[in-house]
Design a protein around this motif. Sequence first.
Motif, PDB file in Angstrom:
ATOM      1  N   LEU A 773       0.818  -1.210   0.000  1.00 26.15           N
ATOM      2  CA  LEU A 773       0.000   0.000   0.000  1.00 26.15           C
ATOM      3  C   LEU A 773       0.849   1.256   0.000  1.00 26.15           C
ATOM      4  O   LEU A 773       0.582   2.206  -0.749  1.00 26.15           O
ATOM      5  CB  LEU A 773      -0.929  -0.009   1.219  1.00 26.15           C
ATOM      6  CG  LEU A 773      -2.067  -1.042   1.194  1.00 26.15           C
ATOM      7  CD1 LEU A 773      -2.752  -1.102   2.555  1.00 26.15           C
ATOM      8  CD2 LEU A 773      -3.078  -0.700   0.105  1.00 26.15           C
ATOM      9  N   CYS A 774       1.884   1.273   0.824  1.00 22.72           N
ATOM     10  CA  CYS A 774       2.744   2.465   0.903  1.00 22.72           C
ATOM     11  C   CYS A 774       3.560   2.661  -0.364  1.00 22.72           C
ATOM     12  O   CYS A 774       3.912   3.794  -0.722  1.00 22.72           O
ATOM     13  CB  CYS A 774       3.669   2.359   2.115  1.00 22.72           C
ATOM     14  SG  CYS A 774       2.809   2.443   3.708  1.00 22.72           S
ATOM     15  N   GLN A 776       2.596   2.484  -3.354  1.00 24.80           N
ATOM     16  CA  GLN A 776       1.851   3.214  -4.376  1.00 24.80           C
ATOM     17  C   GLN A 776       2.052   4.728  -4.275  1.00 24.80           C
ATOM     18  O   GLN A 776       1.919   5.430  -5.276  1.00 24.80           O
ATOM     19  CB  GLN A 776       0.358   2.879  -4.272  1.00 24.80           C
ATOM     20  CG  GLN A 776       0.036   1.390  -4.206  1.00 24.80           C
ATOM     21  CD  GLN A 776       0.672   0.587  -5.331  1.00 24.80           C
ATOM     22  OE1 GLN A 776       0.569   0.960  -6.489  1.00 24.80           O
ATOM     23  NE2 GLN A 776       1.345  -0.504  -4.979  1.00 24.80           N
ATOM     24  N   GLU A 850      -1.834   1.769  12.126  1.00 30.17           N
ATOM     25  CA  GLU A 850      -1.814   3.150  11.649  1.00 30.17           C
ATOM     26  C   GLU A 850      -0.389   3.613  11.351  1.00 30.17           C
ATOM     27  O   GLU A 850      -0.145   4.307  10.355  1.00 30.17           O
ATOM     28  CB  GLU A 850      -2.449   4.081  12.698  1.00 30.17           C
ATOM     29  CG  GLU A 850      -3.950   3.917  12.866  1.00 30.17           C
ATOM     30  CD  GLU A 850      -4.312   2.701  13.715  1.00 30.17           C
ATOM     31  OE1 GLU A 850      -5.503   2.390  13.848  1.00 30.17           O
ATOM     32  OE2 GLU A 850      -3.378   2.046  14.262  1.00 30.17           O
ATOM     33  N   ASN A 856      -1.994   7.223   7.108  1.00 30.28           N
ATOM     34  CA  ASN A 856      -2.810   7.588   5.939  1.00 30.28           C
ATOM     35  C   ASN A 856      -4.149   6.859   6.027  1.00 30.28           C
ATOM     36  O   ASN A 856      -4.204   5.629   6.023  1.00 30.28           O
ATOM     37  CB  ASN A 856      -2.067   7.208   4.652  1.00 30.28           C
ATOM     38  CG  ASN A 856      -2.797   7.646   3.401  1.00 30.28           C
ATOM     39  OD1 ASN A 856      -3.875   7.175   3.119  1.00 30.28           O
ATOM     40  ND2 ASN A 856      -2.173   8.556   2.657  1.00 30.28           N
ATOM     41  N   ARG A 857      -5.260   7.619   6.118  1.00 28.68           N
ATOM     42  CA  ARG A 857      -6.576   7.013   6.342  1.00 28.68           C
ATOM     43  C   ARG A 857      -7.007   6.138   5.161  1.00 28.68           C
ATOM     44  O   ARG A 857      -7.620   5.090   5.338  1.00 28.68           O
ATOM     45  CB  ARG A 857      -7.612   8.115   6.587  1.00 28.68           C
ATOM     46  CG  ARG A 857      -7.466   8.793   7.928  1.00 28.68           C
ATOM     47  CD  ARG A 857      -8.628   9.738   8.191  1.00 28.68           C
ATOM     48  NE  ARG A 857      -8.537  10.343   9.512  1.00 28.68           N
ATOM     49  CZ  ARG A 857      -9.448  11.172  10.012  1.00 28.68           C
ATOM     50  NH1 ARG A 857     -10.531  11.475   9.286  1.00 28.68           N
ATOM     51  NH2 ARG A 857      -9.300  11.691  11.206  1.00 28.68           N
ATOM     52  N   SER A 858      -6.745   6.614   3.962  1.00 26.15           N
ATOM     53  CA  SER A 858      -7.136   5.832   2.787  1.00 26.15           C
ATOM     54  C   SER A 858      -6.415   4.484   2.776  1.00 26.15           C
ATOM     55  O   SER A 858      -7.030   3.438   2.514  1.00 26.15           O
ATOM     56  CB  SER A 858      -6.806   6.619   1.512  1.00 26.15           C
ATOM     57  OG  SER A 858      -7.049   5.841   0.369  1.00 26.15           O
ATOM     58  N   ARG A 859      -5.125   4.515   3.089  1.00 24.76           N
ATOM     59  CA  ARG A 859      -4.371   3.259   3.142  1.00 24.76           C
ATOM     60  C   ARG A 859      -4.877   2.371   4.270  1.00 24.76           C
ATOM     61  O   ARG A 859      -4.924   1.149   4.122  1.00 24.76           O
ATOM     62  CB  ARG A 859      -2.879   3.545   3.354  1.00 24.76           C
ATOM     63  CG  ARG A 859      -2.177   4.160   2.165  1.00 24.76           C
ATOM     64  CD  ARG A 859      -0.728   4.424   2.480  1.00 24.76           C
ATOM     65  NE  ARG A 859      -0.126   5.378   1.565  1.00 24.76           N
ATOM     66  CZ  ARG A 859       0.930   6.122   1.842  1.00 24.76           C
ATOM     67  NH1 ARG A 859       1.489   6.023   3.064  1.00 24.76           N
ATOM     68  NH2 ARG A 859       1.412   6.959   0.955  1.00 24.76           N
ATOM     69  N   THR A 861      -7.889   2.098   5.435  1.00 25.47           N
ATOM     70  CA  THR A 861      -9.127   1.429   5.009  1.00 25.47           C
ATOM     71  C   THR A 861      -8.815   0.253   4.089  1.00 25.47           C
ATOM     72  O   THR A 861      -9.368  -0.847   4.241  1.00 25.47           O
ATOM     73  CB  THR A 861     -10.044   2.431   4.277  1.00 25.47           C
ATOM     74  OG1 THR A 861     -10.346   3.528   5.162  1.00 25.47           O
ATOM     75  CG2 THR A 861     -11.329   1.765   3.834  1.00 25.47           C
ATOM     76  N   LYS A 862      -7.947   0.495   3.137  1.00 26.42           N
ATOM     77  CA  LYS A 862      -7.568  -0.581   2.210  1.00 26.42           C
ATOM     78  C   LYS A 862      -6.841  -1.702   2.946  1.00 26.42           C
ATOM     79  O   LYS A 862      -7.010  -2.882   2.620  1.00 26.42           O
ATOM     80  CB  LYS A 862      -6.677  -0.024   1.094  1.00 26.42           C
ATOM     81  CG  LYS A 862      -7.405   0.921   0.146  1.00 26.42           C
ATOM     82  CD  LYS A 862      -6.447   1.456  -0.920  1.00 26.42           C
ATOM     83  CE  LYS A 862      -7.173   2.416  -1.866  1.00 26.42           C
ATOM     84  NZ  LYS A 862      -6.266   2.980  -2.893  1.00 26.42           N
TER      85      LYS A 862
END
Length: 913
Positions: A773-774, A776, A850, A856-859, A861-862
């Motif tokens: 995720l990070c 990206q 976290e 990062n909130r979007s990350r 959630t994913k």
Amino acid sequence: MAPAQLASPAPRGQTAQAPPPARGGSASGSARNGSGSAQAPAARLRAVRASLWLCWCISRSFPGVAMGVRGLQGFVGSTCPHICTVVNFKELAEHHRNKHPGCTPTIVVDAMCCLRYWYTPESWICGGQWREYFSALRDFVKTFTAVGIKLIFFFDGMVEQDKRDEWVKRRLKNNREISRIFHYIKSHKEQPGRNMFFIPSGLAIFTRFALKTLGQETLCSLQEADYEVASYGLQHNCLGILGEDTDYLIYDTCPYFSISDLCLESLSTVMLCREKLCESLDISLADLPLLACLLGNDIIPEGMFESFRYKCLSSYTSVKENFDKKGNIILAVADHISKVLHLHQGEKKLEEMLPLGPNKALFYKGVASYLLPGQKSPWFFQKPKSLITLDKQVLSMSSDPESKQGVPMCTDPEPKQGVPTCTDPEPKQGVPTCTDPELKQGVPTCTDPEPKQGVPTCTDPEPKQGVPTCTDPEPKQGVPICTDPEPKQGVPMCTDPEPKQGVPMCTDPEPKQGVPMCTDPEYKQGIPICVDPESKQEVTLESKQGVPKCTHTEIKQKLPVGADSEFKLEAPMCIDPAIKQQDLMHMEPEVKQETLVSDPEILKVARAHHVRAESYLVYNIMSSGEIECSNTLEDALDQALPSQAFVYRPVRQRVYSLLLGDGRDGASTCPTVKEWFVYSGNPLRHPDLVRPLQMNVPGGTPNLKLLWLNQEPGMQVRRLDALLGCLDLSSSREELQAVENPFKALCCLLIYLFVQVDTLCLEDLHAFIAQALCLQGKSTVQLVDLQLDYIDPRAVQLGSLLVRGLTTLVLVNSACGFPWRMSDFMPWNIFDGKLFHQKYLQAEKGYSVEALVEQNRSRLTKFHALKSVVCKACVKENRRIVSKQHWRSHQPGNRQYEPDHWRRYPSSSGWSN
């Protein structure tokens, strides 16, 4: 001071011992300040000597760097550095264009030799810095494109049987290197120095796809690549060959340029001149293959002629005290060829002049391995016809000296295109020339540009009339062969396994790129071949009146911005109108190809994908039933983590079931595949014999023709079902469908890993997901600047384990007809070694989720969505992923593992061979 002996050639693409030279320096320090022509002669000489001194130092400190002929690299650097000349590619290209208007200067790249040069990232221990590596490849391609030079990349497609022993020796040597690497990590908690460099797992495989993404023509050989590289360079009058293999000094082909000496900034490098080498040794070009085999190469073991070489040395009267022992041996053997063997050349057979003993057939095969299409050797006798035996096959060959046999002959009076090549002012005896359109003297000629086992095999001349004949070492199909006087790639001729009338193949007289597409008389017209959805290619097979026919195919390819819109595929071989059909009938031995797949249509599709470097291992499995996988960074002392060879074996077994069948359809025997996979405790004396494993696919195991050739809309669903069946994830299909790309492939891989290996814990899962995720949101510069507190040996192995999983997905996706885009599981999109290592260390320290996703909130959630998919799928398989804290609370002290503790389903996964 003499350079140390190069004990053994380094493995192609897997040289773990020597550091690559610094960029911009080794070829020509002064070249940076101007073009090569602007340099003074003295400056040029200093640059060459400095370059050779660097190569000599590397070879002395790290034996085994150079590939090819034993000791030749060190000899060139220490004894005859004058054969090396600093050249500038920009100038060579301009000269080529002036001499050949409308012809694009082309360099053939032996990609396996270049992997170390291309891998410039400082970090190599954590699984690979793939974004950085992709960026380096892009810069490399752009630099040559900017000066109008076209690059053709060749990759090894398989290991030839004659070179298997050498391959095994290198793998075992690499095992020892890897053991030292892990010992260093455990002792120092840091990455070892560059002197212990080991290329990341899967580098060669993913480099193919990276280059294709960059719009480059990328080909995979049907034998070891050096022969096809040399053949392509000769057939196409290329500017030269870029690589690092002394075999290119032996082949009589276009000029050979050193990749290790390349200064990318100035496009300067060192050209090694084989004519000057011959002049220094007082031998001819035609003697170089003989010299190479007497010294030892990848076919002829170095020890085979050791006593002979020392006898030559003892009688050599010009021993130079300032030369090293190996250098004197090379001089002595060359002197013996020049002064002794030449006296009886044409009168006595080689076995009467050399101590060949029981190794005659192998020796002749080694010499013939350097003969390119249309070339001949004066060291072989020739009579009108022969019946020869090799490898327990009886082959009848035509040797009509007047038959052109479709041999590509170079008629350019100046075949080197103005490249600063060296010519021998007094050609020695038996030097093969490229200007005679007819083969003189009935000397055996190599006519197959793509022999299966490494080259045209020259056989023992003594048995059966004593006539050596150059033949296909593994003739398979017993059908007439047609060759092109100007074949486009040195790739195999197209043959019909079941010819109806012995009619020679027909091909497009002006093929466009190099994909051998053939048709069977029974083929239906216009059958589309399924390819990677990203490539947007559609190949059509046609036939006419039962005559085997190679057709030029129109392939629509979606290219990246800046790629040549006219980029087309080409069928490699055309018919020479001068070929007599009866001559063709004599050229092909009557030996049928034995493959594990009997359907010629499917085999041809698999072969086409293989040659275009679009698939991985599929054609090897179907054609020879034998595959291999090189070393991986795995800690042999860590019994808790398994070798990737075992972890992914069930996947491969299901792929075998898909490609070969599993014996349930009434077949008398269940097919087995020979696996040469490196893992701890495997001495590699023989391959593992692995049987297919039954797949669990809704509706049953699909037919390959449906998966590969059927273009109906609903077939993409069947392909995806087959892919999930190979991973044994059919039960999780719905959950995975909801995952967006590029994380879908990663989730599949993580589910498989965590079900298969129960010593993986929750912290490992967090690290894998968080790094993807990070990644990206990070630039290449940010990844370069990333610093690690220390190196953990377990994280090192986990990184390699995941990357090997990605290569396994390439295999599965290829076998299932490309249900996914290849970009969905390319490592530069979903994995970074240092970033994973950072997340692993943070998870080990108890960082919150976290913190792992960098607030990062979007990350976040994913993250929870991906974790939920993996965990739910694992629960369906009775696998509960727990934290390491859970382990420690239930088992105080250091956790001890049984050797196979990680194995979850030993009775059902097909582990026994």
